[in-house]
Design an enzyme around this catalytic site. Sequence first.
Site, short mmCIF file in Angstrom:
data_model
loop_
_atom_site.label_atom_id
_atom_site.label_comp_id
_atom_site.label_asym_id
_atom_site.label_seq_id
_atom_site.Cartn_x
_atom_site.Cartn_y
_atom_site.Cartn_z
N GLU A 1 90.30 41.64 90.00
CA GLU A 1 88.89 41.98 90.88
C GLU A 1 88.55 41.21 92.08
OE1 GLU A 1 87.92 44.47 89.44
OE2 GLU A 1 87.60 44.38 87.16
N HIS B 1 82.10 41.02 80.48
CA HIS B 1 81.83 42.09 79.78
C HIS B 1 81.04 41.95 78.85
CE1 HIS B 1 86.13 43.52 81.11
NE2 HIS B 1 85.31 43.41 82.18
N HIS C 1 81.93 49.55 82.41
CA HIS C 1 82.70 48.18 82.99
C HIS C 1 81.99 46.75 82.30
CE1 HIS C 1 85.58 46.21 85.91
NE2 HIS C 1 85.18 45.61 84.89
N HIS D 1 81.51 37.71 86.63
CA HIS D 1 81.45 38.93 86.27
C HIS D 1 82.01 38.89 84.80
CE1 HIS D 1 82.85 42.94 85.12
NE2 HIS D 1 84.00 42.77 85.25
#
Length: 237
Positions: free
Chosen positions: A76, A97, A158, A95
């Site tokens: 990413e 999840h 995502h 980031h």
Amino acid sequence: MTDPNHFDLRQGIVDTCRQMNRNGLNQGTSGNLSHRIPNGMLITPTSLPYDRMQPEDIVAMDFAANYQGNHRPSSEWRFHRDILRARDDVNVVLHTHSTFSTTLAIHERGIPCFHYMVAVAGGNDIRCAPYACFGTQALSDYALKALEDRNACLLGHHGLLVTAQTFEKALWLAMEVETLAKMYVHALAIGEPPRLSDAEMAQVHEQMKRMRYGQAPDLDGVGDVPRASPEPKGAAH
């Protein structure tokens, strides 16, 4: 003397990644983290479990996408690079999840102003970017758009993306957004919750600005603020 290897930042990335897992924001090798350095960034390597990660495993990358290290950078890296290059107010891109944020993202659903703490992300809502395959320039472009005038967004199908000036503030904001996402998912079980009006949210923004409310706690303990959880500790309104 400035450390050319940025050891403290490398250790900060490792510590923050492990804290993400301890806080339930992440699991396995999912998610990634970066911090600005002169002319580029330090970023987590791809496919390396956080409990095995060491400071020397962190990858240095410049804004032209040249990198140095023992591993390849996170897949990413594009949105990390593009956000840091476009946003002078940001040093850290995180980031995850995390479960409830990702649940909403799977439905391509952002978080509206059902609760005043949505304002901690910088606006009257937390947007959800359209889906694009992980690691692509399209995903980075969508993320930049969703982050306009915001410090957090969801990524369609995502996960969650937050920006901040420090590791501590990034981790704090990620926890706040995940808590809001959890509350919103539970509220939807009863029905679509009512929204606060633009005027009410403007008052919230002004109140937060005046009181320094809704910001990450200072490291010295001054300015501690309540969380968005149903049972905030030491909450003051």
